[in-house]
Design an enzyme around this catalytic site. Structure first.
Site, PDB file in Angstrom:
ATOM      1  N   ALA A 291      50.435  -9.548  78.622  1.00 33.08           N
ATOM      2  CA  ALA A 291      49.131  -9.838  78.302  1.00 33.08           C
ATOM      3  C   ALA A 291      48.574 -10.382  79.664  1.00 33.08           C
ATOM      4  O   ALA A 291      49.011 -10.771  80.425  1.00 33.08           O
ATOM      5  CB  ALA A 291      48.921 -10.918  77.044  1.00 33.08           C
TER       6      ALA A 291
ATOM      7  N   GLY B 241      54.119  -8.828  76.954  1.00 33.72           N
ATOM      8  CA  GLY B 241      53.085  -7.936  75.950  1.00 33.72           C
ATOM      9  C   GLY B 241      53.675  -6.449  76.304  1.00 33.72           C
ATOM     10  O   GLY B 241      53.394  -5.616  75.665  1.00 33.72           O
TER      11      GLY B 241
ATOM     12  N   GLU C 282      56.690  -5.584  74.660  1.00 37.13           N
ATOM     13  CA  GLU C 282      56.513  -5.507  73.296  1.00 37.13           C
ATOM     14  C   GLU C 282      55.743  -4.092  73.025  1.00 37.13           C
ATOM     15  O   GLU C 282      55.978  -3.651  71.878  1.00 37.13           O
ATOM     16  CB  GLU C 282      55.697  -6.621  72.962  1.00 37.13           C
ATOM     17  CG  GLU C 282      56.481  -8.014  73.218  1.00 37.13           C
ATOM     18  CD  GLU C 282      55.682  -9.246  72.657  1.00 37.13           C
ATOM     19  OE1 GLU C 282      54.673  -9.313  73.458  1.00 37.13           O
ATOM     20  OE2 GLU C 282      56.055  -9.902  71.911  1.00 37.13           O
TER      21      GLU C 282
ATOM     22  N   GLU D 163      57.443 -14.864  78.855  1.00 42.68           N
ATOM     23  CA  GLU D 163      56.659 -15.744  78.299  1.00 42.68           C
ATOM     24  C   GLU D 163      57.041 -17.266  78.460  1.00 42.68           C
ATOM     25  O   GLU D 163      56.492 -18.161  78.715  1.00 42.68           O
ATOM     26  CB  GLU D 163      56.041 -15.556  76.885  1.00 42.68           C
ATOM     27  CG  GLU D 163      55.245 -14.255  76.648  1.00 42.68           C
ATOM     28  CD  GLU D 163      56.441 -12.874  76.497  1.00 42.68           C
ATOM     29  OE1 GLU D 163      57.643 -13.228  76.695  1.00 42.68           O
ATOM     30  OE2 GLU D 163      55.796 -12.147  76.125  1.00 42.68           O
TER      31      GLU D 163
HETATM   32  C1  HXC Z   1      47.059 -11.211  84.941  1.00 42.86           C
HETATM   33  C2  HXC Z   1      48.607 -10.319  86.336  1.00 42.86           C
HETATM   34  C3  HXC Z   1      49.564 -10.380  85.307  1.00 42.86           C
HETATM   35  C4  HXC Z   1      49.386 -10.715  84.098  1.00 42.86           C
HETATM   36  C5  HXC Z   1      50.387  -9.511  87.258  1.00 42.86           C
HETATM   37  N1  HXC Z   1      48.845  -9.718  87.328  1.00 42.86           N
HETATM   38  N2  HXC Z   1      50.853 -10.038  86.160  1.00 42.86           N
HETATM   39  N3  HXC Z   1      47.308 -10.574  86.078  1.00 42.86           N
HETATM   40  N4  HXC Z   1      48.115 -11.109  83.777  1.00 42.86           N
HETATM   41  N5  HXC Z   1      50.320 -10.728  83.026  1.00 42.86           N
HETATM   42  C6  HXC Z   1      48.229  -9.712  88.668  1.00 42.86           C
HETATM   43  C7  HXC Z   1      48.577 -10.729  89.786  1.00 42.86           C
HETATM   44  O1  HXC Z   1      47.885 -11.772  89.367  1.00 42.86           O
HETATM   45  C8  HXC Z   1      48.186 -10.261  91.009  1.00 42.86           C
HETATM   46  O2  HXC Z   1      46.995 -10.162  91.257  1.00 42.86           O
HETATM   47  C9  HXC Z   1      48.709  -8.714  90.632  1.00 42.86           C
HETATM   48  O3  HXC Z   1      48.606  -8.388  89.309  1.00 42.86           O
HETATM   49  C10 HXC Z   1      49.858  -8.292  91.207  1.00 42.86           C
HETATM   50  O4  HXC Z   1      50.726  -9.331  91.074  1.00 42.86           O
HETATM   51  P1  HXC Z   1      51.836 -10.139  91.862  1.00 42.86           P
HETATM   52  O5  HXC Z   1      52.655 -11.097  91.131  1.00 42.86           O
HETATM   53  O6  HXC Z   1      51.430 -10.164  93.088  1.00 42.86           O
HETATM   54  O7  HXC Z   1      52.892  -9.010  92.135  1.00 42.86           O
HETATM   55  P2  HXC Z   1      54.501  -9.057  92.339  1.00 42.86           P
HETATM   56  O8  HXC Z   1      54.882  -9.846  93.301  1.00 42.86           O
HETATM   57  O9  HXC Z   1      54.893  -7.410  92.690  1.00 42.86           O
HETATM   58  O10 HXC Z   1      55.303  -9.493  91.085  1.00 42.86           O
HETATM   59  C11 HXC Z   1      55.156  -8.711  89.804  1.00 42.86           C
HETATM   60  C12 HXC Z   1      55.503  -9.243  88.216  1.00 42.86           C
HETATM   61  C13 HXC Z   1      54.517 -10.483  88.410  1.00 42.86           C
HETATM   62  C14 HXC Z   1      56.958  -9.856  88.651  1.00 42.86           C
HETATM   63  C15 HXC Z   1      55.155  -8.546  87.411  1.00 42.86           C
HETATM   64  O11 HXC Z   1      53.016 -10.008  88.686  1.00 42.86           O
HETATM   65  C16 HXC Z   1      54.496 -11.388  86.959  1.00 42.86           C
HETATM   66  O12 HXC Z   1      55.685 -11.941  86.918  1.00 42.86           O
HETATM   67  N6  HXC Z   1      53.555 -11.159  86.186  1.00 42.86           N
HETATM   68  C17 HXC Z   1      53.580 -11.697  85.244  1.00 42.86           C
HETATM   69  C18 HXC Z   1      54.352 -11.604  84.007  1.00 42.86           C
HETATM   70  C19 HXC Z   1      54.278 -12.186  82.879  1.00 42.86           C
HETATM   71  O13 HXC Z   1      54.823 -13.586  82.779  1.00 42.86           O
HETATM   72  N7  HXC Z   1      54.043 -11.639  81.509  1.00 42.86           N
HETATM   73  C20 HXC Z   1      53.825 -12.275  80.406  1.00 42.86           C
HETATM   74  C21 HXC Z   1      52.470 -12.565  79.988  1.00 42.86           C
HETATM   75  S1  HXC Z   1      52.359 -13.355  78.532  1.00 42.86           S
HETATM   76  P3  HXC Z   1      46.042 -10.573  92.278  1.00 42.86           P
HETATM   77  O14 HXC Z   1      44.628 -10.722  92.126  1.00 42.86           O
HETATM   78  O15 HXC Z   1      46.600 -12.061  92.950  1.00 42.86           O
HETATM   79  O16 HXC Z   1      46.511  -9.436  93.264  1.00 42.86           O
HETATM   80  C22 HXC Z   1      52.434 -12.223  77.513  1.00 42.86           C
HETATM   81  C23 HXC Z   1      52.051 -12.681  75.993  1.00 42.86           C
HETATM   82  C24 HXC Z   1      52.353 -11.451  75.020  1.00 42.86           C
HETATM   83  O17 HXC Z   1      52.717 -11.244  77.507  1.00 42.86           O
HETATM   84  C25 HXC Z   1      51.672 -11.862  73.740  1.00 42.86           C
HETATM   85  C26 HXC Z   1      50.834 -11.301  72.952  1.00 42.86           C
HETATM   86  C27 HXC Z   1      50.386  -9.870  73.507  1.00 42.86           C
END
Ligand code: HXC
Length: 261
Positions: A65, A112, A115, A135
């Site tokens: 998400a 997400g 999921e 998460e």
């Molecule tokens: C918003 C995101 C994002 C996310 C990545 N980005 N994941 N933006 N929401 N979930 C953006 C970053 O901010 C960044 O933007 C760009 O994408 C590239 O990401 P980086 O982190 O710089 O890339 P990298 O170092 O290659 O790492 C990749 C990654 C990491 C391991 C996937 O991005 C990451 O850990 N993302 C978050 C994963 C996460 O926590 N997901 C769960 C979300 S909660 P900029 O502008 O800085 O370039 C969830 C709840 C679900 O999903 C429940 C209901 C649906």
């Protein structure tokens, strides 16, 4: 229909939906999820489409998400909207879609994103795929089926570990654990996913629907209810011309020509 966050194409009887928000690692913002709902509903209502492939980019299926969009949300608002089953309807569309959906996953399928892949009917993984429910690391938890479908798919021990630690699981481990049907080289993911979906779309659509619902009964309910459902579903295939055609074709040593596709 035009889309900002998706690329939507068709290959024969297969509808292909590609998540296409690369600058944010395909984070599932509300706009993307709403578009996904529209694309799924359109394919699901199209008699020319017999299977759907849902895929992402080479490096990321979806990183979850959109954290930026969630940052300032409050509980009352999420609850009123029943987020993520929000008014935009994409998650609900995935739940109600009766056309088989193959998730073709390369790279990260996190939160997400994991999921969403699990809400599809099956997952085909590239060898680069990484699955996880991270998460917990950002102070929240799975909210679109992660704790439920992961347990059913890979068992409590591994699901508990992944959800409590946020550790990612690679493609080989995911296949061993039963999360994905097969692992293919990354360069062959698209071709293999299309071939898989084309095979499904070549079968009798009413029979495919019954098989899909029967397998889901096993995933979701108790054994005796599932066995009864399956028996009734099997019996009802004898109401379709396609059942007679399939068996006649076998007896006559020719390819079947199914009417209901
Ligand atoms: C918003 C995101 C994002 C996310 C990545 N980005 N994941 N933006 N929401 N979930 C953006 C970053 O901010 C960044 O933007 C760009 O994408 C590239 O990401 P980086 O982190 O710089 O890339 P990298 O170092 O290659 O790492 C990749 C990654 C990491 C391991 C996937 O991005 C990451 O850990 N993302 C978050 C994963 C996460 O926590 N997901 C769960 C979300 S909660 P900029 O502008 O800085 O370039 C969830 C709840 C679900 O999903 C429940 C209901 C649906």
């Amino acid at each position: 229909m035009s889309y900002d966050y998706l690329r939507v194409t068709r290959e024969g009887r297969v509808g292909v939906i590609r998540l296409d928000r690369p600058q944010a690692h395909n984070a599932l913002c509300n706009g993307l999820v709403a578009e996904l709902g529209r694309a799924l509903d359109a394919f699901d209502g199209d008699a020319e489409i017999g299977a759907i492939v849902l895929t992402g980019g080479d490096k990321v299926f979806a990183a979850g998400a959109d954290i930026g969009e969630m940052l300032d949300r409050d509980m009352a608002g999420l609850q009123a909207e029943d987020f993520p089953f929000a008014a935009d309807g994409g998650w609900a569309a995935l739940e109600r879609c009766r056309t088989p959906v193959v998730a073709a996953v390369a790279g990260y399928a996190l939160g997400g994103g994991c999921e969403m892949a699990m809400a599809c009917d099956l997952i085909l993984a590239a060898d680069s795929a990484k699955f996880g429910q991270p998460e917990v690391k950002i102070g929240t938890m799975p909210g679109a089926g992660g704790t439920q479908r992961l347990v059913r798919a890979i068992g409590k021990a591994k699901a508990m570990e992944l959800c409590l630690t946020g550790r990612m699981m690679g493609a080989e481990e995911a296949e061993r654990a039963g999360l994905v049907c097969r692992v293919v080289p990354a360069g062959e993911l698209e071709t293999e996913a299309l071939a898989l979906a084309t095979t499904i779309a070549g079968h009798s659509a009413p029979v495919v629907r019954l098989i899909r619902e029967s397998v889901n009964q096993a995933f979701e309910g108790p054994l005796q209810a599932g066995l009864t459902f399956e028996r009734r579903a099997f019996q009802s295939t004898f109401a379709f011309e396609d059942r007679r055609e399939g068996m006649s074709a076998f007896a006559e040593k020719r390819k079947p020509s199914f009417r209901h596709k």
